[in-house]
Design a protein around this motif. Structure first.
Motif, PDB file in Angstrom:
ATOM      1  N   PRO A 221      17.293 -63.011  67.960  1.00  0.00           N
ATOM      2  CA  PRO A 221      17.038 -61.594  67.675  1.00  0.00           C
ATOM      3  C   PRO A 221      17.904 -60.658  68.510  1.00  0.00           C
ATOM      4  CG  PRO A 221      15.258 -62.511  68.986  1.00  0.00           C
ATOM      5  CD  PRO A 221      16.141 -63.662  68.613  1.00  0.00           C
ATOM      6  N   VAL A 222      19.187 -60.666  68.180  1.00  0.00           N
ATOM      7  CA  VAL A 222      20.201 -59.855  68.848  1.00  0.00           C
ATOM      8  C   VAL A 222      21.110 -59.284  67.761  1.00  0.00           C
ATOM      9  CG1 VAL A 222      22.259 -60.015  70.321  1.00  0.00           C
ATOM     10  CG2 VAL A 222      20.156 -61.140  71.026  1.00  0.00           C
ATOM     11  N   GLY A 223      21.707 -58.128  68.004  1.00  0.00           N
ATOM     12  CA  GLY A 223      22.664 -57.563  67.055  1.00  0.00           C
ATOM     13  C   GLY A 223      22.034 -57.205  65.723  1.00  0.00           C
ATOM     14  N   ARG A 224      22.706 -57.566  64.624  1.00  0.00           N
ATOM     15  CA  ARG A 224      22.201 -57.190  63.300  1.00  0.00           C
ATOM     16  C   ARG A 224      20.878 -57.881  62.986  1.00  0.00           C
ATOM     17  NH1 ARG A 224      27.814 -57.652  60.856  1.00  0.00           N
ATOM     18  NH2 ARG A 224      28.702 -55.590  61.237  1.00  0.00           N
ATOM     19  N   THR A 225      20.685 -59.081  63.507  1.00  0.00           N
ATOM     20  CA  THR A 225      19.402 -59.753  63.300  1.00  0.00           C
ATOM     21  C   THR A 225      18.271 -58.929  63.913  1.00  0.00           C
ATOM     22  OG1 THR A 225      20.389 -61.955  63.218  1.00  0.00           O
ATOM     23  CG2 THR A 225      18.051 -61.829  63.787  1.00  0.00           C
ATOM     24  N   LYS A 226      18.475 -58.433  65.120  1.00  0.00           N
ATOM     25  CA  LYS A 226      17.462 -57.603  65.771  1.00  0.00           C
ATOM     26  C   LYS A 226      17.231 -56.318  64.980  1.00  0.00           C
ATOM     27  CE  LYS A 226      16.313 -55.125  70.025  1.00  0.00           C
ATOM     28  NZ  LYS A 226      16.762 -54.680  71.356  1.00  0.00           N
ATOM     29  N   TYR A 228      17.692 -55.753  61.836  1.00  0.00           N
ATOM     30  CA  TYR A 228      16.993 -56.097  60.588  1.00  0.00           C
ATOM     31  C   TYR A 228      15.500 -56.297  60.852  1.00  0.00           C
ATOM     32  CZ  TYR A 228      15.316 -59.039  56.766  1.00  0.00           C
ATOM     33  OH  TYR A 228      14.578 -59.559  55.740  1.00  0.00           O
ATOM     34  N   LEU A 229      15.197 -57.085  61.883  1.00  0.00           N
ATOM     35  CA  LEU A 229      13.791 -57.355  62.201  1.00  0.00           C
ATOM     36  C   LEU A 229      13.043 -56.081  62.576  1.00  0.00           C
ATOM     37  CD1 LEU A 229      14.291 -60.625  64.272  1.00  0.00           C
ATOM     38  CD2 LEU A 229      13.204 -60.469  62.029  1.00  0.00           C
ATOM     39  N   LYS A 232      12.160 -54.118  59.502  1.00  0.00           N
ATOM     40  CA  LYS A 232      11.062 -54.761  58.778  1.00  0.00           C
ATOM     41  C   LYS A 232       9.765 -54.802  59.596  1.00  0.00           C
ATOM     42  CE  LYS A 232      13.190 -56.265  54.987  1.00  0.00           C
ATOM     43  NZ  LYS A 232      12.725 -55.995  53.606  1.00  0.00           N
ATOM     44  N   HIS A 233       9.804 -54.220  60.802  1.00  0.00           N
ATOM     45  CA  HIS A 233       8.660 -54.241  61.718  1.00  0.00           C
ATOM     46  C   HIS A 233       8.237 -55.686  62.032  1.00  0.00           C
ATOM     47  CE1 HIS A 233       8.404 -49.955  61.078  1.00  0.00           C
ATOM     48  NE2 HIS A 233       8.325 -50.147  59.773  1.00  0.00           N
ATOM     49  N   LEU A 234       9.231 -56.542  62.203  1.00  0.00           N
ATOM     50  CA  LEU A 234       8.988 -57.964  62.453  1.00  0.00           C
ATOM     51  C   LEU A 234       9.513 -58.427  63.812  1.00  0.00           C
ATOM     52  CD1 LEU A 234      10.013 -59.443  58.966  1.00  0.00           C
ATOM     53  CD2 LEU A 234       7.678 -59.206  59.861  1.00  0.00           C
ATOM     54  N   TYR A 235      10.189 -57.556  64.540  1.00  0.00           N
ATOM     55  CA  TYR A 235      10.893 -57.986  65.750  1.00  0.00           C
ATOM     56  C   TYR A 235       9.948 -58.623  66.778  1.00  0.00           C
ATOM     57  CZ  TYR A 235      13.456 -57.674  70.168  1.00  0.00           C
ATOM     58  OH  TYR A 235      14.025 -57.961  71.372  1.00  0.00           O
ATOM     59  N   GLU A 236       8.910 -57.914  67.162  1.00  0.00           N
ATOM     60  CA  GLU A 236       8.011 -58.426  68.194  1.00  0.00           C
ATOM     61  C   GLU A 236       7.231 -59.637  67.697  1.00  0.00           C
ATOM     62  OE1 GLU A 236       5.808 -54.967  69.263  1.00  0.00           O
ATOM     63  OE2 GLU A 236       7.294 -54.292  70.721  1.00  0.00           O
ATOM     64  N   LYS A 237       6.882 -59.643  66.420  1.00  0.00           N
ATOM     65  CA  LYS A 237       6.167 -60.788  65.859  1.00  0.00           C
ATOM     66  C   LYS A 237       7.069 -62.022  65.817  1.00  0.00           C
ATOM     67  CE  LYS A 237       3.049 -57.897  63.128  1.00  0.00           C
ATOM     68  NZ  LYS A 237       2.634 -57.489  61.768  1.00  0.00           N
ATOM     69  N   TYR A 238       8.345 -61.798  65.551  1.00  0.00           N
ATOM     70  CA  TYR A 238       9.295 -62.922  65.549  1.00  0.00           C
ATOM     71  C   TYR A 238       9.453 -63.483  66.964  1.00  0.00           C
ATOM     72  CZ  TYR A 238      13.639 -65.534  64.659  1.00  0.00           C
ATOM     73  OH  TYR A 238      14.606 -66.521  64.542  1.00  0.00           O
ATOM     74  N   LEU A 239       9.542 -62.607  67.963  1.00  0.00           N
ATOM     75  CA  LEU A 239       9.612 -63.060  69.341  1.00  0.00           C
ATOM     76  C   LEU A 239       8.366 -63.862  69.714  1.00  0.00           C
ATOM     77  CD1 LEU A 239      11.057 -60.058  71.410  1.00  0.00           C
ATOM     78  CD2 LEU A 239      12.110 -62.301  71.079  1.00  0.00           C
TER      79      LEU A 239
END
Length: 329
Positions: A221-226, A228-229, A232-239
């Motif tokens: 979860p860095v750069g464009r992946t971060k 994007y997440l 989508k409000h998915l960043y913290e959930k993905y972590l």
């Protein structure tokens, strides 16, 4: 929205993440690229202009010759072939007896001015690690752009004709990246051995393509992946998902422990992800390092501990993830 807590990565470790003997010099030559992939942690693309300078290139060549403990020179980008200094660094590293890796998007071979790259790679026995995030055209084109799959297939066939994947000195590896998640149904990368077999069978049967190994790499979860997440409000959930699959058995094999990562300005980091997040390597005096400072000190042993962050869970989840694929079976 309630913020989801993620345990700081360093608290998962039984001891500090110490550096081992540095054997790998990874250089990010710049952000110039003919593609703008949706998952690119470098955020590279055709409109980016940042690249290696002549001064930094010369410092890197001096560095390659000065430190015999460096066994591998790993060139990345952007499209590394597209950025200044690519050929001089390859030639210098080979003259110094180093193994050279290029992390190629393959489609660069068909961009005007770069058609000589495949033959150049073969002549210098450069190990090619090529991005092919799926063996199905639709999935690849969604991640990397329309027509990228067809060009990638033609590039792989071109490399095969030069001996790649068959000659012991011409290694051709492929890289699998999962598609970015659309919802909270996250998943780890598939088993590397099984997926490699599926890739080999499909590419051989449909395109008469052979290659050496497949590397499965988690979307960090860095750069464009971060970005994007986050959209989508998915960043913290993905972590949190990555943390829940933390595997302590991967820690001993983390790539950051035996490499240094250098950006196009000559700054030194523990890995390419830290580089993109501007988290520099630090010696005991706490001052950020550069290639020039390491040349002046004359030692690679000044970095004692790896700088870590929450996205390190991406490299330690499940079977682990590195530039060389899974870390444990």
């Amino acid at each position: 929205m309630v913020k989801i807590a993620v345990t700081p990565f360093h608290k998962q470790l039984s001891s500090a993440l110490v550096k081992q003997k540095i054997q790998v010099l990874q250089v990010n030559l710049g952000k110039r690229c003919n593609l703008a992939c949706s998952h690119c942690h470098v955020e590279a693309g055709p409109k980016r202009t940042e690249e290696l300078s002549l001064a930094t290139c010369l410092e890197l060549i001096e560095f390659i010759y000065k430190f015999p403990e460096i066994k591998i020179v790993d060139l990345t980008g952007g499209a590394p072939e597209m950025n200044f200094g690519f050929k001089p660094l390859v030639e210098a590293a080979r003259l110094a007896g180093k193994q050279v890796i290029v992390r190629s998007n393959l489609t660069i071979f068909f961009v005007e001015g770069f058609a000589d790259i495949p033959e150049f790679l073969a002549k210098n026995q450069v190990r090619v690690v090529a991005s092919l995030p799926c063996y199905l055209a639709d999935n690849v084109d969604k991640m990397r752009g329309y027509g990228v799959f067809d060009q990638s297939i033609k590039a792989l066939q071109w490399l095969n004709k030069l001996g790649y994947g068959q000659d012991a000195n011409l290694i051709l590896d492929l890289v699998y990246n999962p598609q970015l998640p659309k919802d909270e149904n996250f998943s780890l990368t598939p088993d590397q051995k099984n997926l490699q077999l599926a890739y080999k069978n499909f590419l051989q049967e449909h395109f008469d393509i052979v290659f050496n190994s497949l590397f499965t790499i988690t979307n960090i979860p860095v750069g464009r992946t971060k970005l994007y997440l986050e959209r989508k409000h998915l960043y913290e959930k993905y972590l949190q998902f990555l943390e829940s699959h933390f595997n302590p058995d991967t820690v001993d094999n983390l790539m950051c422990r035996e490499e240094i990562s250098v950006d196009y300005l000559g700054n030194v980091y523990d890995c390419d992800f830290n580089q993109m997040m501007n988290l520099p390597s630090r010696p005991q005096n706490g001052q950020p390092l550069t290639i020039r400072k390491l040349l002046e000190v004359g030692s690679l042993d000044v970095i004692k501990e790896v700088q870590t962050a929450d996205y390190c869970y991406g490299c330690t989840a499940g079977c682990g993830s590195s530039c060389g694929g899974a870390l444990v079976e």
